[in-house]
Design a protein around this motif. Sequence first.
Motif, PDB file in Angstrom:
ATOM      1  N   ASP A 173       0.840  -1.207   0.000  1.00 54.17           N
ATOM      2  CA  ASP A 173       0.000   0.000   0.000  1.00 54.17           C
ATOM      3  C   ASP A 173       0.875   1.258   0.000  1.00 54.17           C
ATOM      4  O   ASP A 173       0.595   2.226  -0.711  1.00 54.17           O
ATOM      5  N   ALA A 174       1.940   1.237   0.806  1.00 49.00           N
ATOM      6  CA  ALA A 174       2.862   2.369   0.843  1.00 49.00           C
ATOM      7  C   ALA A 174       3.535   2.554  -0.514  1.00 49.00           C
ATOM      8  O   ALA A 174       3.716   3.681  -0.989  1.00 49.00           O
ATOM      9  N   ALA A 175       3.898   1.454  -1.153  1.00 50.55           N
ATOM     10  CA  ALA A 175       4.534   1.521  -2.469  1.00 50.55           C
ATOM     11  C   ALA A 175       3.606   2.151  -3.494  1.00 50.55           C
ATOM     12  O   ALA A 175       4.052   2.925  -4.355  1.00 50.55           O
ATOM     13  N   GLU A 176       2.326   1.847  -3.420  1.00 47.75           N
ATOM     14  CA  GLU A 176       1.369   2.423  -4.362  1.00 47.75           C
ATOM     15  C   GLU A 176       1.213   3.929  -4.125  1.00 47.75           C
ATOM     16  O   GLU A 176       1.137   4.713  -5.077  1.00 47.75           O
ATOM     17  N   PHE A 205       3.209 -13.216  -4.331  1.00 45.87           N
ATOM     18  CA  PHE A 205       2.344 -12.214  -3.700  1.00 45.87           C
ATOM     19  C   PHE A 205       2.769 -10.808  -4.111  1.00 45.87           C
ATOM     20  O   PHE A 205       1.929  -9.958  -4.438  1.00 45.87           O
ATOM     21  N   ILE A 206       4.068 -10.566  -4.113  1.00 46.46           N
ATOM     22  CA  ILE A 206       4.568  -9.235  -4.457  1.00 46.46           C
ATOM     23  C   ILE A 206       4.410  -8.958  -5.946  1.00 46.46           C
ATOM     24  O   ILE A 206       3.925  -7.893  -6.351  1.00 46.46           O
ATOM     25  N   ARG A 207       4.813  -9.905  -6.779  1.00 45.34           N
ATOM     26  CA  ARG A 207       4.742  -9.682  -8.227  1.00 45.34           C
ATOM     27  C   ARG A 207       3.306  -9.507  -8.705  1.00 45.34           C
ATOM     28  O   ARG A 207       3.037  -8.723  -9.629  1.00 45.34           O
ATOM     29  N   LYS A 208       2.380 -10.198  -8.090  1.00 45.93           N
ATOM     30  CA  LYS A 208       0.973 -10.095  -8.477  1.00 45.93           C
ATOM     31  C   LYS A 208       0.432  -8.699  -8.216  1.00 45.93           C
ATOM     32  O   LYS A 208      -0.436  -8.202  -8.944  1.00 45.93           O
ATOM     33  N   ALA A 209       0.964  -8.037  -7.178  1.00 44.83           N
ATOM     34  CA  ALA A 209       0.451  -6.722  -6.787  1.00 44.83           C
ATOM     35  C   ALA A 209       1.081  -5.574  -7.554  1.00 44.83           C
ATOM     36  O   ALA A 209       0.570  -4.455  -7.516  1.00 44.83           O
ATOM     37  N   VAL A 215       9.437  -5.378 -11.062  1.00 44.62           N
ATOM     38  CA  VAL A 215      10.321  -5.895 -10.010  1.00 44.62           C
ATOM     39  C   VAL A 215      11.662  -6.254 -10.641  1.00 44.62           C
ATOM     40  O   VAL A 215      11.757  -7.171 -11.458  1.00 44.62           O
ATOM     41  N   ILE A 216      12.715  -5.535 -10.250  1.00 49.30           N
ATOM     42  CA  ILE A 216      14.026  -5.770 -10.880  1.00 49.30           C
ATOM     43  C   ILE A 216      14.993  -6.502  -9.948  1.00 49.30           C
ATOM     44  O   ILE A 216      16.139  -6.749 -10.331  1.00 49.30           O
ATOM     45  N   GLY A 217      14.524  -6.853  -8.765  1.00 49.97           N
ATOM     46  CA  GLY A 217      15.389  -7.589  -7.853  1.00 49.97           C
ATOM     47  C   GLY A 217      14.585  -8.272  -6.766  1.00 49.97           C
ATOM     48  O   GLY A 217      13.559  -7.750  -6.322  1.00 49.97           O
ATOM     49  N   VAL A 218      15.032  -9.457  -6.368  1.00 47.28           N
ATOM     50  CA  VAL A 218      14.398 -10.204  -5.277  1.00 47.28           C
ATOM     51  C   VAL A 218      15.503 -10.623  -4.312  1.00 47.28           C
ATOM     52  O   VAL A 218      16.446 -11.322  -4.693  1.00 47.28           O
ATOM     53  N   ILE A 219      15.383 -10.200  -3.057  1.00 49.46           N
ATOM     54  CA  ILE A 219      16.379 -10.517  -2.042  1.00 49.46           C
ATOM     55  C   ILE A 219      15.733 -11.405  -0.988  1.00 49.46           C
ATOM     56  O   ILE A 219      14.764 -11.001  -0.338  1.00 49.46           O
ATOM     57  N   PRO A 220      16.233 -12.602  -0.792  1.00 53.42           N
ATOM     58  CA  PRO A 220      15.624 -13.505   0.196  1.00 53.42           C
ATOM     59  C   PRO A 220      15.900 -13.050   1.619  1.00 53.42           C
ATOM     60  O   PRO A 220      16.874 -12.344   1.895  1.00 53.42           O
TER      61      PRO A 220
END
Length: 261
Positions: A173-176, A205-209, A215-220
Amino acid sequence: MKLAITGKGGVGKSTVAAALALLMARRGMRVLAIDADPDANLASALGISRKEQQAIVPVSNLRTLIEERTGAKVKQYGQIFKLNPEVSDIADTYTYTHNGVSLLVLGAIEQGGGGCACPENVLIRALVADLILYKNEAVIMDMEAGIEHLGRATASGVNMLLVVVEPGQRSLDAAERIRRLAGDIGLRCVKYVANKVVGTGDEFFIRKALPGDAVIGVIPYSKALRRIDRDGMSVIDGMSADMIGLCETMLDAVLSEGTDQ
């Protein structure tokens, strides 16, 4: 490359900013890192010791400089002061260099209302505009949860706004909200980094939103990063080779997509 990094508090903005800055420096780039978050953590993430951090004076605390450049007294009301103070020499004078990265800490505006037309805020806004529009080196700005320090003039010089998100609705929500604010000032290149991801479910979940390939990076999620913070190391000193590889890939995407704008 001028990169602004933001996101909801606690998502790992300083971790991402420090990793990108340190990796840029390893590639031989001249890097200026700006800590624009009042809860300043970038020095620690860069690996600057607590003792060394005591020597770093935030720009907002440089009372004599602020008064000299703006022509107004700090924390006094009803004054007339310069709206375009001279700031071009401040970064060269007040940065602290560590591991090839020059760090400038802006600090918090203590006077009520961070967006106030007070001398401290006027100087900092002019400084940010100068650093983004006129500095030749790579600039990475670790921002507070929003785009407070950016205006229409400075937005034109930012290659990319990188929003750090974690797998939670409040973060998204903050990102939007940040994306909408960025659009309002003409900042069109908005990308995302998913942080603290545990498994494919979190990533989905993140990519769907988020829009398309934004999304240019995913950090576990990593316990190692918690130990790094505890032990006062730079964020990349304790990373595994795999995680550094992920950050290198993310940097490649930032440099490629940001310079295409």
